[in-house]
Enzyme design. Structure first.
Site, short mmCIF file in Angstrom:
data_model
loop_
_atom_site.label_atom_id
_atom_site.label_comp_id
_atom_site.label_asym_id
_atom_site.label_seq_id
_atom_site.Cartn_x
_atom_site.Cartn_y
_atom_site.Cartn_z
N ARG A 54 27.52 -19.86 23.44
CA ARG A 54 26.87 -18.54 23.46
C ARG A 54 26.11 -18.34 24.78
O ARG A 54 26.11 -17.27 25.36
CB ARG A 54 25.93 -18.37 22.24
N TYR A 106 29.30 9.10 28.64
CA TYR A 106 30.08 8.59 27.52
C TYR A 106 29.33 8.82 26.21
O TYR A 106 28.14 8.50 26.11
CB TYR A 106 30.36 7.09 27.75
N ASP A 178 26.07 3.53 35.77
CA ASP A 178 27.30 3.14 35.06
C ASP A 178 28.46 3.44 36.02
O ASP A 178 28.79 4.58 36.27
CB ASP A 178 27.42 3.94 33.76
N LYS A 203 37.80 -1.00 30.95
CA LYS A 203 38.52 0.08 31.61
C LYS A 203 39.26 -0.45 32.85
O LYS A 203 40.12 -1.28 32.71
CB LYS A 203 37.54 1.21 31.93
O1 P1T Z 1 34.01 0.73 25.11
P1 P1T Z 1 33.03 -0.16 25.79
O2 P1T Z 1 33.63 -1.29 26.56
O3 P1T Z 1 31.94 -0.62 24.87
O4 P1T Z 1 32.34 0.72 26.95
C1 P1T Z 1 31.50 1.81 26.72
C2 P1T Z 1 31.55 2.76 27.88
C3 P1T Z 1 30.51 2.72 28.81
N1 P1T Z 1 30.49 3.55 29.88
C4 P1T Z 1 31.48 4.44 30.09
C5 P1T Z 1 31.42 5.35 31.27
C6 P1T Z 1 32.55 4.52 29.20
O5 P1T Z 1 33.52 5.42 29.45
C7 P1T Z 1 32.59 3.66 28.06
C8 P1T Z 1 33.68 3.74 27.06
N2 P1T Z 1 34.44 4.90 27.12
C9 P1T Z 1 35.53 5.20 26.33
C10 P1T Z 1 35.97 4.41 25.35
C11 P1T Z 1 36.19 6.49 26.65
O6 P1T Z 1 37.35 6.71 26.24
O7 P1T Z 1 35.56 7.30 27.33
#
Ligand code: P1T
Length: 389
Positions: A54, A106, A178, A203
């Site tokens: 962890r 988001y 972000d 992403k």
């Molecule tokens: O899905 P995750 O890895 O937990 O990430 C969250 C997140 C954070 N910041 C941005 C700018 C994001 O676009 C996302 C996740 N976004 C999507 C799943 C989407 O389709 O926009």
């Protein structure tokens, strides 16, 4: 290459080599998947730097070094998802503290700040960060965090990082960017003075739609210590295989981004010229409001294009969303394959309609994550889908 040498190298070299050395035992060029939960100790406390999975793992360490190298950061800290990375930063706030965030962001970040942290007495306001007066008006003495997305999700608004950094620091607030949409290939906010860079590595960094992950990069020893404490104590860790897959993705990030940007530019230009389309949102279009700032601040305009049909009814948008064959209707973005998404009912459904509308997010908006397929196939697919309107 030694870690101290990598930082002077180009971004493509950093993508391939940062954080990684051939395995000292076997010479394996790729960092192995250290699929272990614990590590042998010769006597209590006598170990080779790893105690328990962890807290740390060598595959994760390599990914953290890779991401830090890409973002010109001293520290990279990996999490089990992008949301977990955001959560860890927000956990460092205290009841009574206040967040000012982009109003176009988001939907999961909005939900986290409002619905998870709100009940603990951490308040948040969401403003258009391309309007600095609005940001300044929203800042209060108890504002501890400026949460910046640029380009924003899903309207790809471009926000001036330099100005927000100086505004945030004047008010003693931490500035977090972000950087999921831009990636470190197109923009490195720490080089512009931001305190924290956050990624959904799910992403572009992972890039193949096969792994969920998140990361924070920072030059602050104090922030790194707090976040590592949370990794150990709250436990939102990525597994070794996920770290391996993400690092496999980052190696090709530079070349993939080049193609994403080229394809997105072609798609945006096609849509802008099409009489069935009403409005196109893409920083690479000279007609787009944030174009000049994007040209100054970024090394490319990214792979996300949003648009509204001339017929702004939901029915027309749904017909297009159901008609494509190369673009897949799905949440997420940044993978090699092209995706399309309906923010109002999918990724941004957790933002109340009133607030979505106030932020300029139309219920019929379609968001494209333009992949790396052949450009002509993407355009033909959209052309065919638009014929259904
Ligand atoms: O899905 P995750 O890895 O937990 O990430 C969250 C997140 C954070 N910041 C941005 C700018 C994001 O676009 C996302 C996740 N976004 C999507 C799943 C989407 O389709 O926009």
């Amino acid at each position: 290459m030694k870690p101290e040498e990598i930082i002077s190298k180009g971004i493509g070299t950093r993508a391939v080599h940062a954080g990684q050395q051939p395995d000292p035992v076997t010479g394996a060029v790729m960092t192995p998947v250290y699929q272990t939960s614990t590590y042998a100790q010769a006597s209590p406390g006598e170990h080779k730097g790893y105690e328990y999975g962890r807290v740390s793992n060598p595959t994760r360490t390599a990914l953290e070094g890779n991401l830090a190298g890409l973002e010109s950061a001293k520290h990279g800290i990996c999490f089990s998802s992008g949301v977990a990375a955001t959560d860890a930063i927000a956990r460092c706030l205290r009841p009574g503290d206040h967040i000012v965030a982009s109003n176009d962001l988001y939907g999961g970040t909005y939900r986290l700040f409002r619905q998870v942290f709100g009940p603990f007495g951490i308040t948040s306001d969401f403003v258009d960060m391309s309007d600095l007066d609005k940001v300044e008006q929203a800042i209060r003495p108890e504002t501890k965090l400026l949460w910046v997305e640029t380009p924003t999700n899903p309207l790809v608004r471009v926000v001036d990082i330099d100005t927000l950094v100086s505004l945030g620091h004047t008010h003693n607030a931490t500035v977090a960017v972000d950087n999921t949409f831009a990636t470190p290939i197109l923009q490195r906010p720490l080089e512009r003075g931001a305190d924290l860079v956050v990624h959904s590595t799910t992403k572009y960094l992972g890039g193949h739609s096969d792994v969920i992950g998140g990361a924070v990069c920072t030059n602050s020893d104090e922030w790194a210590e707090k976040l590592r404490f949370l990794i150990k104590s709250a436990g939102a860790v990525p597994g070794p295989m996920d770290c391996f897959l993400t690092m496999r993705g980052t190696k090709t990030l530079d070349v993939r981004m080049e193609r994403h940007c080229r394809n997105a530019q072609a798609v945006a230009e096609f849509l802008e010229a099409d009489p069935r389309v009403g409005k196109v949102y893409y920083p690479g279009l000279p007609s787009f409001e944030g174009h000049e700032l994007a040209a100054r601040q970024m090394d490319g305009f990214g792979g996300i294009v949003s648009f509204l049909l001339k017929d702004e009814s939901i029915e027309a948008a749904y017909r297009v969303l159901s008609a494509t064959q190369v673009f897949t209707l799905a949440e997420s973005l940044g993978g090699v394959e092209s995706l399309m998404n309906h923010p109002a009912t999918m990724t941004h459904a957790s933002i109340p309609a009133k607030e979505r509308h106030a932020a300029g997010l139309h219920d019929s908006l379609i968001r494209l994550s333009v992949g790396i397929e052949s450009t002509e196939d993407l355009i033909a697919d959209l052309d065919m889908a638009l014929a259904s309107v």
